[in-house]
Scaffold this motif. Structure first.
Motif, short mmCIF file in Angstrom:
data_model
loop_
_atom_site.label_atom_id
_atom_site.label_comp_id
_atom_site.label_asym_id
_atom_site.label_seq_id
_atom_site.Cartn_x
_atom_site.Cartn_y
_atom_site.Cartn_z
N LYS A 1 0.85 -1.18 0.00
CA LYS A 1 0.00 0.00 0.00
C LYS A 1 0.89 1.23 0.00
O LYS A 1 1.93 1.25 0.63
N ARG A 2 0.43 2.24 -0.72
CA ARG A 2 1.18 3.49 -0.77
C ARG A 2 0.26 4.63 -0.39
O ARG A 2 -0.95 4.53 -0.49
N GLY A 3 0.86 5.72 0.04
CA GLY A 3 0.07 6.88 0.39
C GLY A 3 0.88 8.15 0.26
O GLY A 3 2.03 8.13 -0.19
N LYS A 4 0.26 9.24 0.68
CA LYS A 4 0.92 10.54 0.64
C LYS A 4 0.75 11.23 1.99
O LYS A 4 -0.30 11.13 2.61
N VAL A 5 1.80 11.91 2.39
CA VAL A 5 1.73 12.76 3.57
C VAL A 5 2.16 14.15 3.11
O VAL A 5 3.22 14.31 2.51
N ILE A 6 1.32 15.14 3.36
CA ILE A 6 1.67 16.51 2.95
C ILE A 6 1.92 17.34 4.21
O ILE A 6 1.10 17.38 5.12
N ILE A 7 3.10 17.93 4.24
CA ILE A 7 3.45 18.81 5.36
C ILE A 7 4.14 20.05 4.80
O ILE A 7 5.04 19.94 3.97
N HIS A 8 3.67 21.19 5.19
CA HIS A 8 4.23 22.47 4.69
C HIS A 8 4.35 22.47 3.17
O HIS A 8 5.40 22.82 2.62
N ASP A 9 3.30 22.06 2.48
CA ASP A 9 3.27 22.06 1.00
C ASP A 9 4.25 21.08 0.36
O ASP A 9 4.42 21.10 -0.86
N THR A 10 4.91 20.27 1.13
CA THR A 10 5.79 19.24 0.56
C THR A 10 5.06 17.91 0.62
O THR A 10 4.53 17.53 1.67
N GLU A 11 5.03 17.23 -0.52
CA GLU A 11 4.36 15.94 -0.60
C GLU A 11 5.38 14.82 -0.44
O GLU A 11 6.36 14.76 -1.17
N LEU A 12 5.14 13.95 0.53
CA LEU A 12 6.01 12.79 0.74
C LEU A 12 5.28 11.55 0.24
O LEU A 12 4.10 11.36 0.55
N ASN A 13 5.95 10.74 -0.54
CA ASN A 13 5.40 9.46 -0.98
C ASN A 13 5.82 8.41 0.02
O ASN A 13 7.00 8.21 0.26
N VAL A 14 4.83 7.74 0.61
CA VAL A 14 5.13 6.81 1.69
C VAL A 14 4.59 5.42 1.40
O VAL A 14 3.58 5.26 0.71
N GLU A 15 5.28 4.44 1.93
CA GLU A 15 4.75 3.09 1.98
C GLU A 15 3.95 3.00 3.26
O GLU A 15 4.32 3.60 4.27
N ILE A 16 2.87 2.23 3.24
CA ILE A 16 2.01 2.08 4.40
C ILE A 16 2.33 0.76 5.10
O ILE A 16 2.30 -0.30 4.47
N ALA A 17 2.64 0.83 6.37
CA ALA A 17 2.86 -0.36 7.19
C ALA A 17 1.69 -0.46 8.16
O ALA A 17 1.64 0.25 9.16
N ASP A 18 0.72 -1.32 7.81
CA ASP A 18 -0.52 -1.37 8.60
C ASP A 18 -0.83 -2.76 9.14
O ASP A 18 -1.90 -2.99 9.69
N SER A 19 0.12 -3.70 8.98
CA SER A 19 -0.08 -5.03 9.57
C SER A 19 1.07 -5.29 10.52
O SER A 19 2.15 -4.69 10.38
N PRO A 20 0.88 -6.19 11.49
CA PRO A 20 1.97 -6.48 12.42
C PRO A 20 3.27 -6.87 11.70
O PRO A 20 4.35 -6.44 12.08
N MET A 21 3.15 -7.67 10.63
CA MET A 21 4.35 -8.10 9.90
C MET A 21 5.06 -6.91 9.25
O MET A 21 6.26 -6.76 9.35
N LYS A 22 4.27 -6.07 8.57
CA LYS A 22 4.87 -4.90 7.90
C LYS A 22 5.47 -3.94 8.91
O LYS A 22 6.53 -3.36 8.68
N ARG A 23 4.77 -3.74 10.03
CA ARG A 23 5.28 -2.81 11.04
C ARG A 23 6.56 -3.35 11.66
O ARG A 23 7.48 -2.60 11.95
N SER A 24 6.60 -4.66 11.86
CA SER A 24 7.79 -5.27 12.46
C SER A 24 9.00 -5.13 11.54
O SER A 24 10.10 -4.83 11.97
N LYS A 25 8.80 -5.34 10.23
CA LYS A 25 9.91 -5.26 9.28
C LYS A 25 10.31 -3.79 9.05
O LYS A 25 11.48 -3.46 9.03
N GLY A 26 9.31 -2.95 8.89
CA GLY A 26 9.58 -1.52 8.68
C GLY A 26 10.55 -1.30 7.54
O GLY A 26 10.42 -1.89 6.47
N LEU A 27 11.54 -0.46 7.78
CA LEU A 27 12.52 -0.13 6.74
C LEU A 27 13.82 -0.93 6.91
O LEU A 27 14.82 -0.61 6.28
#
Length: 126
Positions: A3-29
């Motif tokens: 899953k992918r998403g966007k986070v916008i802060i101060h007009d800057t758009e960040l492209n992010v991967e979404i870690a929303d399951s225990p496995m994905k959160r555990s592995k992270g980056l």
């Protein structure tokens, strides 16, 4: 697929991967060789909590941004990998209050975008 998403802060758009399951959160980056300037990983939790993060298996320094709702409540800047450190000895990073979202971005992003406590972030994902 990831899953992918966007986070916008101060007009800057960040492209992010979404870690929303225990496995994905555990592995992270862990194991990643690098991140683009406006890339990151957004960790989503089902409820607010004192989510604990560490640098297990990490190869790159990051900034960790703690998010409650859509508001930045704090951050850890320039968190360094700890290669060769036993898991039990790895430094733990915990927010000052319960959060449901945690954003990991390349080290230096908080300063580059002048992120401050109280800033709002617009978050969207598929």
């Amino acid at each position: 697929h990831e899953k992918r998403g966007k986070v916008i802060i101060h007009d800057t758009e960040l492209n992010v991967e979404i870690a929303d399951s225990p496995m994905k959160r555990s592995k992270g980056l862990s194991g990643r060789e690098g991140l683009g300037e406006n890339e990151g990983m957004l960790f989503l939790f089902s409820g607010a909590g004192y989510q604990t993060f560490w640098m297990k298996g990490m190869k790159i320094p990051i900034d960790i941004i703690w998010i409650k709702g859509e508001t930045v409540i704090g951050f850890e800047k320039n968190v360094q990998p700890e290669p060769g450190v036993k898991t039990s000895n790895l430094k733990r990073y915990v927010p000052s209050e319960a959060v449901e979202k945690v954003l990991e971005v390349p080290a230096g992003t908080v300063e580059r975008l002048q992120v401050q406590v109280g800033d709002e972030m617009a978050v969207s994902y598929n």
